[in-house]
Scaffold this motif. Structure first.
Motif, PDB file in Angstrom:
ATOM      1  N   GLY A 173      72.212  27.830  36.343  1.00 11.81           N
ATOM      2  CA  GLY A 173      71.852  26.560  35.992  1.00 11.81           C
ATOM      3  C   GLY A 173      70.237  26.564  36.419  1.00 11.81           C
TER       4      GLY A 173
ATOM      5  N   THR B 193      81.655  21.825  37.574  1.00 13.37           N
ATOM      6  CA  THR B 193      80.883  22.814  38.372  1.00 13.37           C
ATOM      7  C   THR B 193      79.946  23.413  37.907  1.00 13.37           C
ATOM      8  N   ILE B 194      78.987  24.101  38.551  1.00 11.94           N
ATOM      9  CA  ILE B 194      77.335  24.709  38.164  1.00 11.94           C
ATOM     10  C   ILE B 194      77.684  25.682  39.293  1.00 11.94           C
TER      11      ILE B 194
ATOM     12  N   ASP C  25      75.355  29.227  40.493  1.00  9.89           N
ATOM     13  CA  ASP C  25      73.639  29.889  39.712  1.00  9.89           C
ATOM     14  C   ASP C  25      73.253  30.475  41.171  1.00  9.89           C
TER      15      ASP C  25
ATOM     16  N   LEU D  21      69.452  25.930  43.439  1.00 12.31           N
ATOM     17  CA  LEU D  21      71.240  24.848  43.106  1.00 12.31           C
ATOM     18  C   LEU D  21      70.905  23.392  43.914  1.00 12.31           C
TER      19      LEU D  21
ATOM     20  N   LEU E  98      69.770  21.288  41.798  1.00 15.67           N
ATOM     21  CA  LEU E  98      70.508  20.476  40.942  1.00 15.67           C
ATOM     22  C   LEU E  98      71.632  19.804  42.204  1.00 15.67           C
ATOM     23  N   GLY E  99      71.687  20.228  42.961  1.00 19.73           N
ATOM     24  CA  GLY E  99      72.400  19.064  44.154  1.00 19.73           C
ATOM     25  C   GLY E  99      71.990  17.944  44.599  1.00 19.73           C
TER      26      GLY E  99
ATOM     27  N   LYS F  54      79.083  19.413  41.078  1.00 17.00           N
ATOM     28  CA  LYS F  54      79.376  20.105  42.892  1.00 17.00           C
ATOM     29  C   LYS F  54      78.453  20.981  42.508  1.00 17.00           C
ATOM     30  N   THR F  55      78.070  21.990  43.032  1.00 12.73           N
ATOM     31  CA  THR F  55      77.413  23.449  42.849  1.00 12.73           C
ATOM     32  C   THR F  55      77.775  24.969  44.072  1.00 12.73           C
ATOM     33  N   ARG F  56      77.850  26.082  43.134  1.00 11.76           N
ATOM     34  CA  ARG F  56      78.512  27.147  44.083  1.00 11.76           C
ATOM     35  C   ARG F  56      77.087  28.144  43.901  1.00 11.76           C
TER      36      ARG F  56
END
Length: 371
Positions: A176, A195-196, A198, A204, A207-208, A216-218
């Motif tokens: 990210g 979907t990103i 990091d 995160l 980014l969110g 989306k972030t995970r």
């Protein structure tokens, strides 16, 4: 100081180390600037433009290397160029040494003082000379990935944004940072399902907040990464460890779980790549297929948009070039610890710890070059 820039000779590399405007600034500071004939053709800058800016045109790179005290380039010197370097000469360019033992050996043998754009830092811990090319590469990765997804180019035949009634492509961005953020921006803007991943909770969170529902972030752990890669139509490798070889995050085993015709774009290829099956390609032959998955691993992606890239790069490299030319490299590095972080090789010694570690070479602290 006598400063020189040459025409880049890497495959389909059209950028140039100095624009006419940069030449004008160096000349205004009293420096002599040598430019190889035709060096600016790839960005639409003529020899006459350089002459009007105050440059002296020379017909061959050999003459530039023989006369210049500092060489300003874009890409790492190719073998023929490395052979022309001499002890004490300053090389100021991208180097990416960690995955390139041959180049590292040649630069050590040359005795040149080698300052790498990609390891110069700033007060916030960023990499300001790498950032603009990371922005370009991140954005280009989506263009390249979208093209590779077309059936005629070996892909699944999927449109990134889909159309009403048809789901968009799933895009997984690994990392990210600057590359990943710009890739996600482009993909989300085209309507893809993004979907990103990091490992930094702070990244995160940022980014969110920025993307809200558009991406989306995970958290990036092995299980989440494997799941996202298996589901993706397009995977962007955007991982960076400053100066060091990129970690191999997507294994050959994970590749076998992917959809046939899915695409991997490895923006980390300059640092060795973050997919186990990555190998550097060129703009002339940008892709290859492993286990039905298309790999795009061009090592100089921004060279395809040379004018944009060159001007973006000169905006950040010129101030340091002026300081080196005005003060001499030792005094410039002594006054600026962030520029000192760019010193990778000096007097036959490796002065960047990650490069020495990854290549099994002796490390000498950069500060020792100043005493």
């Amino acid at each position: 100081m006598i400063v020189g820039t040459v025409k880049e000779i890497k495959n389909h590399e059209y950028r140039v180390g100095l624009t006419p405007e940069s030449v004008h600034e160096l000349a205004a500071h009293g420096h002599d600037v040598l430019v190889e004939t035709g060096a600016g053709e790839g960005i639409g800058a003529s020899d006459a433009d350089y002459e009007r800016a105050g440059a002296t045109l020379l017909p061959t790179a050999a003459e530039i290397f023989a006369r210049a005290e500092m060489i300003v380039k874009v890409k790492e010197p190719q073998k023929a160029e490395r052979a022309m370097l001499r002890p004490g000469q300053i090389l100021y360019t991208y180097l990416h040494l960690a995955p390139d033992p041959e180049q590292t050996r040649d630069l050590i043998a040359s005795g040149a003082t080698c300052i790498a754009y990609e390891t110069v830092t700033d007060s916030s811990g960023g990499l300001p000379l790498l950032k603009p090319m990371s922005q370009v590469a991140g954005r280009m990765s989506i263009q390249a990935g979208a093209t590779a997804l077309e059936k005629a180019h070996g892909g699944r035949g999927v449109l990134l944004g889909g159309v009403p009634g048809v789901l968009p492509a799933k895009v997984t961005v690994i990392g990210g940072g600057v590359v990943g953020f710009n890739a996600a921006q482009m993909a989300a803007g085209l309507g893809a399902d993004v979907t990103i991943l990091d490992r930094s909770p702070e990244v995160l969170e940022k980014l969110g907040t920025y993307f809200e529902a558009r991406a989306k972030t995970r958290f990036s752990n092995r299980a989440n990464l494997a799941e996202c890669v298996a589901q993706a139509d397009l995977v962007i490798g955007a991982v960076l460890i400053p100066g060091a070889a990129a970690p191999k995050l997507v294994s050959a085993a994970m590749l076998k779980t992917m959809k046939k015709g899915a695409v991997l774009v490895d923006v980390a290829i300059d640092q060795g790549g973050c997919f186990e099956t990555s190998r550097a390609t060129t703009h002339a032959a940008p892709t290859y297929v492993v286990d039905g998955v298309v790999h795009y691993c061009v090592a100089n992606m921004p060279g395809a948009v040379a004018r944009t890239s060159t001007y973006a790069l000169n905006n950040v490299t010129l101030p340091h070039a002026l300081r080196i030319a005005d003060l001499g490299w030792k005094e410039a590095l002594r006054r600026d610890p962030h520029l000192l972080a760019g010193l990778n090789i000096w007097d036959g010694k490796v002065t960047y710890e990650a490069v020495a570690r990854d290549l099994g070479l002796e490390f000498v602290p950069a500060a020792s070059a100043l005493t």
